[in-house]
Design an enzyme around this catalytic site. Structure first.
Site, PDB file in Angstrom:
ATOM      1  CD  GLU A   8       4.329   5.187   4.755  1.00 56.99           C
ATOM      2  OE1 GLU A   8       4.399   3.946   4.637  1.00 56.99           O
ATOM      3  OE2 GLU A   8       3.944   5.736   5.812  1.00 56.99           O
ATOM      4  CG  ASP A  40       3.573  -0.715   5.025  1.00 56.14           C
ATOM      5  OD1 ASP A  40       3.121  -0.986   3.895  1.00 56.14           O
ATOM      6  OD2 ASP A  40       2.879  -0.228   5.922  1.00 56.14           O
ATOM      7  CG  ASP A  95      -0.203   0.169   2.528  1.00 58.13           C
ATOM      8  OD1 ASP A  95       0.654  -0.682   2.817  1.00 58.13           O
ATOM      9  OD2 ASP A  95      -0.476   1.138   3.261  1.00 58.13           O
TER      10      ASP A  95
END
Length: 605
Positions: free
Chosen positions: A460, A66, A63
């Site tokens: 991120e 990670d 996603d």
């Protein structure tokens, strides 16, 4: 427009941005990578996913930064990529990117089919966020748990099943002509998943507790039931799904909730926009009154984004929609997509948007969506592109395991769980692998951004940041496909540079003090540009209202004030007054000395 648009020298290359935004999905692939894989620094990963549970769950997408596969955001990503193609597929085809976009969707739907092995069984997560976040490893090196988590009749998850049904239904339309057998297979899964979601109701994170810390369903499942029904109606024209929307709109909140956000959790604005499109397209049949209520709420969302509603979305001084500090850009791309699509459908219907603060032309919706995309691509107070690999200045230390660790193709030496943190995470250096096209979390409420790997709230990326952007970029690059073409506002070029001779800034007459300073400068195409910050402070003991500034010798874009019809500037749309001892900031960029700023009028409350 209330915010001056930034004029880029030559404008943005939306075609290049579109290509890169699709390429990002190849970096997020899990499973066996295909022969036509273009992101060469990635390798195969997650090859035993699902095996311990007796099911093949190899494939799909990670996603974000990670190595966990979360079903709810993955399905939403597929839904939004599909919607992008359904609205703007012809523009994608014209730029040569339609095939890549369809490949990106199919990589997701192939996995979702595997994750749905029985009508009332759906796997919603592979991997565990806690153990995964304890380690910093390439996906090719994973030693973390690959447990598989599912929902079923005894452990329901209507939000997860509903979103997955929506994804399957939307994708079935994408593949209807090119791959009719695959399209029918997707639609069969969508029917089953909707039935499962509707009959066995419950929140998925009550059944898959491992997801609670990461993708908790705060809004519940009512919005996903409506969202799935809307997509199944769009895919099938079956009266059952039309009646479901008409009969359950009130009970499930679709006609009652006026939202100021749209994303992987809260789908109401998306449902309302689809319902409004059905109504304008003459497809509401006997449910027109209810669909009119959906449309009212859809338009309240649009008006709130435009700053013309009773409760408007917050914006940064630079004009960016701001919802939250952690990964704010997901809300910007999703909202901008709805604005773009609704703008085009209003144009086709020859209608304007009616807001509490006045009428808004469809071209204004599109122009605002474009301003949000342009901000992401670099037209902002930091002159930073928040798309990795686009422009001259973009994030270098992305919070992403695969990007931040040397490619396994370059150095196959095993990277251990904690060793990755010591060796790679803590490196204060650029990522060894360029995560091309990734949209990171983005700046804070004041347009500030720290390019640091441990700043996961801002650096991120996520697949659902990019998915809605595909459609907007295709639209901006290719124009309107219908006869009702919209013309984007003509941009005014920056004036030629003037030698800067900084002058001392003195406070203006009480009770308002204005302090200007130059905060940064850079050279582009031989010109030196300056970013100026101006702090307006109320030095009185009373609240200031009806505040107006006159600004002259301004040769570039300005953020954080609203331009009035008379040419002066007032409070931004999200500020109605300035209390005692409080300040607001506005910023501007041009290749000249300080602009002349003076107070033209105000009242003390």
């Amino acid at each position: 427009m209330s915010i001056v648009q930034l004029a880029s020298a030559g404008g943005h290359d939306y075609g290049q941005a579109l290509s890169k935004s699709i390429l990002f999905f190849e970096a997020q692939r899990s499973g066996y990578l295909p022969g036509n894989q273009r992101v060469k620094w990635r390798g195969n990963s997650g090859l035993l996913d699902g095996k311990a549970s007796g099911v093949d769950l190899v494939g799909g997408y990670y996603d974000a930064g990670d190595n966990v596969k979360f079903g709810l955001p993955m399905a939403f990503t597929v839904t939004m990529m599909s919607w992008s193609i359904l609205e703007y597929g012809s523009q994608m085809a014209a730029s040569g990117e339609l095939g890549h976009a369809m490949d990106a969707i199919k990589w997701g739907t192939d996995y979702l089919i595997k994750a749905h092995p029985q009508p009332h069984v759906l796997y919603g997560e592979v991997g565990d966020g806690n153990t995964d976040h304890y380690c910093w490893q390439r996906p090719e090196d994973m030693t973390t748990s690959r447990s598989a988590y599912r929902i079923d009749e005894n452990n329901p998850g209507s939000d997860l099943a509903g979103e997955t049904a929506a994804a399957m239904a939307a994708a079935s339309v994408v593949f209807r002509r090119s791959n009719p057998a695959y399209s029918r297979e997707l639609l069969s899964h969508a029917h089953q998943l909707f039935d499962f979601a509707n009959k066995y109701r419950g929140k998925y994170d009550s059944s898959i507790s491992a997801a609670q810390k990461y993708y908790r369903s705060v809004s519940g499942y009512a919005d996903e039931l409506l969202w799935a029904a809307a997509w199944l109606y769009k895919a099938t024209n079956e009266p059952y799904y039309l009646n479901y929307l008409g009969e359950n709109g009130d009970a499930l909140g679709g006609t009652g909730w006026a939202m100021t956000e749209f994303g992987w959790d809260v789908k109401y604005a998306g449902v309302q926009t689809l319902a409004a499109m059905f109504l304008m397209g003459g497809k509401a049949d006997g449910h027109s009154p209810v669909f009119g209520k959906y449309q009212e709420k859809a338009e309240m969302f649009m008006c709130s984004c435009m700053g013309k509603s009773y409760h408007n979305v917050q914006k940064t001084p630079g004009g960016l929609i701001f919802r939250q500090r952690w990964n704010n850009l997901q809300f910007v791309t999703s909202a901008s997509f709805l604005l773009t699509v609704y703008s085009d459908h209003l144009t086709a219907a020859r209608k304007d948007l009616q807001c509490p603060s006045g009428s808004v032309a469809p071209s204004e919706l599109l122009a605002f969506a474009k301003s949000q995309v342009d901000y992401i691509l670099g037209d902002n107070p930091r002159a930073t592109s928040y798309m990795v690999g686009y422009g001259n200045h973009f994030p270098q230390q992305v919070h992403h395991r695969g990007s931040s660790i040397v490619s396994i193709k370059v150095d196959p030496s095993f990277v251990s769980c904690r060793g990755g943190y010591a060796t790679w995470f803590s490196r204060h250096a650029s990522d060894p692998n360029l995560l091309t096209g990734a949209i990171v979390g983005g700046p804070d409420a004041y347009d500030n951004f720290a390019d640091q790997r441990d700043n996961y709230e801002q650096t991120e990326p996520a697949t659902y940041n990019n998915a809605p952007l595909l459609g907007i970029l295709a639209r901006l690059n290719g124009g309107h496909a219908s006869a009702h073409n919209q013309l984007l506002p003509v941009e005014v070029p920056l004036h030629k540079p003037i030698a800067v001779q900084p002058k001392p800034v003195s406070p203006f007459a009480d009770p308002i003090e204005i302090d200007q300073k130059a905060t940064t400068s850079w050279v582009s195409n031989g010109k030196t540009y300056y970013r100026y910050s101006a702090i307006v402070t109320n030095k009185s003991r009373r609240t200031i209202k009806n505040f107006n500034l006159t600004i002259s010798k301004l040769y570039g874009p300005l953020w954080g004030l609203t331009k009035t019809t008379g040419g002066s500037y007032g409070f931004p749309a999200w500020v109605s007054s300035l209390p005692a001892d409080k300040s607001i900031e506005f910023v501007y960029i041009h290749s000249a000395p300080f602009a002349d700023v003076s107070v033209s009028s105000y009242t003390l409350a």
